[in-house]
Write an enzyme that holds these catalytic residues in place. Structure first.
Site, short mmCIF file in Angstrom:
data_model
loop_
_atom_site.label_atom_id
_atom_site.label_comp_id
_atom_site.label_asym_id
_atom_site.label_seq_id
_atom_site.Cartn_x
_atom_site.Cartn_y
_atom_site.Cartn_z
N CYS A 273 1.01 -1.13 -0.02
CA CYS A 273 -0.11 0.12 0.01
C CYS A 273 0.90 1.34 -0.04
O CYS A 273 0.47 2.35 -0.72
CB CYS A 273 -1.11 -0.05 1.08
SG CYS A 273 -0.10 0.04 2.90
N HIS A 317 -2.08 0.57 6.94
CA HIS A 317 -2.64 0.68 5.67
C HIS A 317 -2.40 2.20 5.12
O HIS A 317 -2.09 3.09 6.13
CB HIS A 317 -4.09 0.69 5.35
CG HIS A 317 -4.38 0.53 3.98
ND1 HIS A 317 -3.90 -0.43 3.07
CD2 HIS A 317 -5.46 1.19 2.93
CE1 HIS A 317 -4.07 -0.35 1.70
NE2 HIS A 317 -5.31 0.84 2.00
N ASP A 333 -8.11 5.59 -2.71
CA ASP A 333 -7.19 4.18 -2.36
C ASP A 333 -6.63 3.54 -3.54
O ASP A 333 -7.45 2.52 -4.15
CB ASP A 333 -8.06 3.26 -1.40
CG ASP A 333 -7.14 2.14 -0.77
OD1 ASP A 333 -5.87 2.12 -1.17
OD2 ASP A 333 -7.35 1.64 0.22
#
Length: 519
Positions: A273, A317, A333
């Protein structure tokens, strides 16, 4: 633990093993130490696992840090420690809604993203978004030695000692060294409202270092010129990343030099991520669109027994917030573009081959784990919450309605009773054992010799006492020898004499008679 302690006690019985007695001694030690253990557990701070969150080496640990340098990590290990637990008080949270926001990273030096500490503290945010779903929840946070907190959506604190920074992050003024609990009300929106940006804010959120990843900058400018809008630009980047060439992995290899983002976007095309969030923020800033990296957690494991959401370190994250003029900061995202399972189902579904958390297929093991987690949550929830109003409510249930002065006297009385009971127990536990008949004989002889019963020192043997008395009282030397023979016959004779026979010898009476003869 009791059996282990019993074994240690048994090792000291070097003359003859006594297994039953060793268990008794161990149990006695255990029961005596239990109150002290409870007091230490309740009173002393409990230091939780330290969050090793800085990532300067070739390997890292999943978790949060106030900086992010993904290019220096060859492989990312997993930490299955608990980060925090969420108890829903009103409403529900689906998996895609579980973006637990912590703070933002705004400064980039070519290899590392860092926090900006110029944000105004105690920012007066509020719930003013019409039509957005609202939820209330309670967070039981594990100690992490930092002051940042976690919340979903657009939050408003319902607890004291919780403040909001200008970037929408929640924090506590004091660092969190023990478990801590707070309540939040959030509106579940993907946009944090902010109508305008100041000149200094716009400069902060669009700044990039010179001569860093020039290929990515040029590609972003060309794509934006072709699309001519931020929304279309994001769609173009999504199409590129989601084309199938990119891979979501915890072992992407190490990137070095000033062209890390170029290497990631056009060569390796594999990462976790932090890579995707950092790259998208870089691309947006390349076209002068304000953007920032957001760190937090995404997901959480449901426990139906305790009705909580357990969030672990491996669910840390990173995502992006891009500023839309006149609206605010939109959550984007990019990890979801390459790995939708990471957002929809969690880390285990996204990378089943690399997942190192609890993934047993045995249903009874999962049930036992949920039960233990629920017990742990209820216990810690009670421990952390037992203060203030809850403590006063419990006192009212016990003693009824009382004035503050009456409660103070009652508490003082209870404390005095407990302290007195503690000292009484210590006195009872450490009291002297009754002296045996043989010891009494020795004491009488010793006192006769020194004529001072207050003397506590003992160093003479029984025979030495007899010899000293013979020197002091030669008129009864023969009687003292007979007394010595009889005593030693009992103590060291091969045939032995019963305790009853020993008492029937009436040594104390014979000594008393000898004392009368020498007066």
């Amino acid at each position: 633990m009791l059996l282990t302690l019993s074994a240690q006690v048994l090792l000291h019985f070097y003359l003859e093993p006594q297994r039953g007695y060793s268990i008794k001694v161990a149990l006695d030690l255990f029961l005596k130490s239990l109150p002290l253990a409870v007091v230490l557990f309740v009173v002393l701070p409990r230091i939780g696992p330290l969050w090793t969150l800085n990532m300067p080496t070739k390997s890292g640990v999943v978790g949060l840090s106030d900086s992010m340098s993904p290019g220096s990590i060859a492989s990312l290990g997993e930490n299955d420690e608990l980060a925090f637990r969420v108890k829903m008080l009103d409403g529900t949270l689906s998996m895609p809604e579980r973006y637990w926001r912590a703070f933002t990273l705004s400064r980039y030096d070519g290899s590392q993203w860092q926090r900006d500490y110029t944000y105004k503290s105690n920012y007066q945010g509020g719930l003013d978004l019409d039509g957005a779903k609202a939820v209330r929840y309670q967070v039981l946070l594990e100690p992490h030695e930092k002051n940042w907190l976690f919340a979903a959506g657009y939050p408003r604190s319902l607890s004291s000692d919780v403040e909001m920074a200008e970037d929408g992050s929640l924090y506590r003024k004091r660092k969190i060294y023990n478990q801590w609990q707070y309540q939040i009300e959030s509106q579940l929106t993907a946009i944090l409202p902010q109508v305008t940006l100041s000149a200094s804010e716009r400069k902060l959120f669009t700044s990039l270092p010179q001569n860093v990843s020039p290929r990515s900058k040029a590609w972003a400018v060309q794509l934006y010129n072709d699309q001519s809008s931020v929304v279309a630009f994001l769609a173009g980047v999504r199409a590129y990343i989601g084309s199938g060439a990119f891979e979501y992995t915890l072992s992407p290899g190490e990137y070095s030099g000033s062209d890390q983002i170029d290497n990631f976007l056009f060569e390796s095309q594999s990462g976790f991520c932090a890579y995707y969030a950092g790259a998208l923020t870089f691309l947006l800033r390349s076209i002068d669109v304000p953007a920032r990296v957001v760190l937090g957690y995404m997901g959480g494991e449901d426990n139906p027994v305790s009705n909580t959401i357990n969030v672990y370190q491996y669910e840390a994250h990173a995502w992006v917030e891009v500023y839309l003029e006149g609206e605010g900061w939109l959550r984007v995202d990019p990890t979801a573009w390459v790995s939708p399972d990471r957002v929809e189902s969690g880390l285990q579904q996204a990378i089943p081959n690399e997942f190192k958390g609890f993934d047993s297929q045995w249903s009874f093991l999962r049930d036992i784990r949920r039960q233990l987690q629920a017990f742990d949550y209820f216990w810690n929830d009670w421990m952390v919450s037992y203060k203030g109003n809850r403590q006063q409510d419990l006192l009212k249930e016990i003693w009824g309605e009382r004035t503050a002065v009456e409660l103070a006297w009652l508490v003082a009385g209870v404390l005095g009773f407990l302290i007195g009971g503690l000292f009484a127990f210590l006195w009872w536990d450490q009291r002297s054992q009754p002296r045996s008949y043989q010891q009494k004989v020795y004491d009488v002889l010793f006192a006769w010799l020194l004529q001072d019963k207050t003397i506590e020192s003992r160093g003479m043997t029984l025979q030495q006492l007899i010899d000293a008395l013979k020197l002091k009282y030669p008129s009864v030397a023969r009687n003292l020898d007979e007394l010595s023979v009889d005593i030693h016959k009992y103590l060291y004779g091969t045939t032995g004499v019963s305790n009853t026979d020993f008492k029937q010898a009436q040594f104390l009476k014979r000594i008393k008679q000898l004392k009368r003869q020498v007066r």
